[in-house]
Design an enzyme around this catalytic site. Sequence first.
Site, mmCIF file in Angstrom:
data_model
loop_
_atom_site.group_PDB
_atom_site.id
_atom_site.type_symbol
_atom_site.label_atom_id
_atom_site.label_comp_id
_atom_site.label_asym_id
_atom_site.label_seq_id
_atom_site.Cartn_x
_atom_site.Cartn_y
_atom_site.Cartn_z
ATOM 1 N N GLY A 165 24.622 46.707 30.700
ATOM 2 C CA GLY A 165 23.333 46.121 31.061
ATOM 3 C C GLY A 165 22.163 46.768 30.338
ATOM 4 O O GLY A 165 21.030 46.719 30.804
ATOM 5 N N ARG A 297 38.453 38.324 29.587
ATOM 6 C CA ARG A 297 38.432 37.216 30.556
ATOM 7 C C ARG A 297 37.933 35.956 29.861
ATOM 8 O O ARG A 297 37.557 35.995 28.695
ATOM 9 C CB ARG A 297 37.462 37.565 31.678
ATOM 10 C CG ARG A 297 36.081 37.894 31.116
ATOM 11 C CD ARG A 297 35.036 38.107 32.186
ATOM 12 N NE ARG A 297 33.888 38.820 31.682
ATOM 13 C CZ ARG A 297 32.892 38.285 30.998
ATOM 14 N NH1 ARG A 297 32.910 36.994 30.720
ATOM 15 N NH2 ARG A 297 31.880 39.004 30.564
#
Length: 660
Positions: A165, A297
Amino acid sequence: MVIKRLLIANRGEIAVRVIRTARRMGVETVAVFSEADRGAMHVRHADHAVLLGPADAKLSYLDGNRVIQAARDTQADAIHPGYGFLSENAKFAADCAHEGLIFVGPPAAAIEAMGSKSEAKAVMERAGVPIVPGYHGEMQDPAFLKRKAYEIGYPVLIKAVLGGGGKGMRRVDRVLDFDEALAAARREAAAAFGDGRVLVEKFIQQPRHIEIQVFADGKGSAVSLHERDCSVQRRHQKVMEEAPAPGMTPQLRAAMGKAATRAAQAVGYVGAGTVEFIVSGGALDENAFYFMEMNTRLQVEHPVTELVSGFDLVEWQLRVAAGEALPAGEPRPPRGHAVEVRLYAEDPDNNFLPSAGRIAALEFGEGVRVDAGVEPGDEVSPHYDPMIAKLIAHGDDRDTAFEKLRTALSQTVAIGPRTNLPFLSAIVTHPEVLSGQHDTGFVDRHLAELTGGSVSNAAVADAAAALIIPVHSQRSARAGGYDDPFDAQDGFRLSGDGGFDVPIMVDGDFQLARLGAGAQGLSVALGGVVAEPGRTKLIEADGDVFAIEAGRAVRVSLVDQLSRSADDDMDTGAHAPMHGRIVEIYAQVGVPFAAGDKLYAIEAMKMEHVVRASRPGVVRDVLAQAGAQVAEGAEVVALDHDTAGEKTASEKTTSEKTAD
Ligand code: ADP
């Protein structure tokens, strides 16, 4: 197909999207949901649904044990984690395997290997995948790191080893600033990740974010489904994604594809994954792309790859998880161009603050793929990612794809919470984006141009006319003459020119519209602009009229309740005026109240707001509890008002600062 029943450990658009493919393949689906998601779109669409627990994701969607128990209880044989939540949780993947459940994703070890930035970089370096020049080792002595920065050459980027982040990240342009930046990055990293270790690497100028979709079948075959360009970002969050990347050459594509499949093979990857690279902008250079990280993913932006490859990535995830091999041969080059934007319930004009609440109206433009997570009438929950939908356009070339997306966005209406629709429209019409010259700094550089702005007076006047004229036509018809609305004793003020000022609310701000009568009948003006029928797109919802202009929606409502029909307003005050936590409920079922009595108190942004009754009545029901989080517009109490009671615009809200 070995998988007969699939549990989807996620919510929103990705759960709905996975269900769609599973259904087409004849696989039964099990949704899971939290208390905040009762009746949510993904729950409605699945064959079965299991309640996991409270709204707090830690106690529901993120609780791996509950998810596995739900799979056992429903005899599901596989779990698709979607993205986010448990999708990159190595322990969860291992637990599934341990329970004999098929985890639709890579082996736990591959997830683990990609967890730490410096470890992942070390693995890639060994595998011959290019990484950003820099120092990723264990030495942390400031003088040593400073010497490394000098060798790398300024500007450099200091990054937290366990970063995420953008935290613990500092760009340093000159040697003079190094010590201070290092100390700051360390402090931030230690505070955020409990680990102050950093790495130092070259800052790539005009960085472009280009990622490669890979697919491996665990039988030795790993292919690249080519690139996506995700350079339109705000605070390192992707806003728009496209495939292919503007300026991509077949040589660079081949080189990046090869590096990405090498990366996947280096960690024994199986299934769909994404290898993210940073590429120096300008003319893309075959020798200047660098590994950043691998996401183990399915990604939010996978649909652009689906549209240019013709592959259904979820179908292949399920097939590979069930033990099938990928089709033989190299995937064909991308066909045409695809571009995706993410429609969010957030307020770009207010620092992109997440917005929540009931979707009063939702219509998407035509000619694009829409992956939505909510339908009209649904709530955007304050508890989770506030994405409403993704719009994905495909065309023969980039210009056509963007044209389709622009058209679709201009026809899209999303009313209820604030949305980023005007921001998205501004991005897909911006010359820098249209020319494909943008880099990851684009949004920050142009933020002022891409946000702000307002709906014109003309559009608001049109909405006001739609509200005011029918009421007054009706009233004057009742009074016996069309052109005689001015007899009505309803509190409108007569002004000098023989017109009337009608108080209206425009997105919560008080304004005066001018109602006049002439040979053509009634007319309404605002700020000197006269309303014209058919000029503005207007949507009626919740008893108000919304004026839509360039993706921006403005709520226009009548202030004077006497000009509304009698029962429009039976429940004002019953609905939460904002998203927040209920502090206390004063209303009791069956108990009468007087005007001015407290109904409940709600806390938002550290402010406590007391909602009071504006007119007498009786409490029919109490629908929330003290301590509960409620979305803006959610029904807190149900009220029956004395019809004889006096009415005002809305229940009065008073604000008091809370103790701490
Ligand atoms: P985090 O995990 O904290 O998000 P990343 O390493 O994924 O950090 O980088 C986030 C973003 O920072 C990238 O998408 C890119 O825009 C920018 N960035 C990262 N590394 C570099 C670099 N070496 N040079 C320029 N920009 C970079």
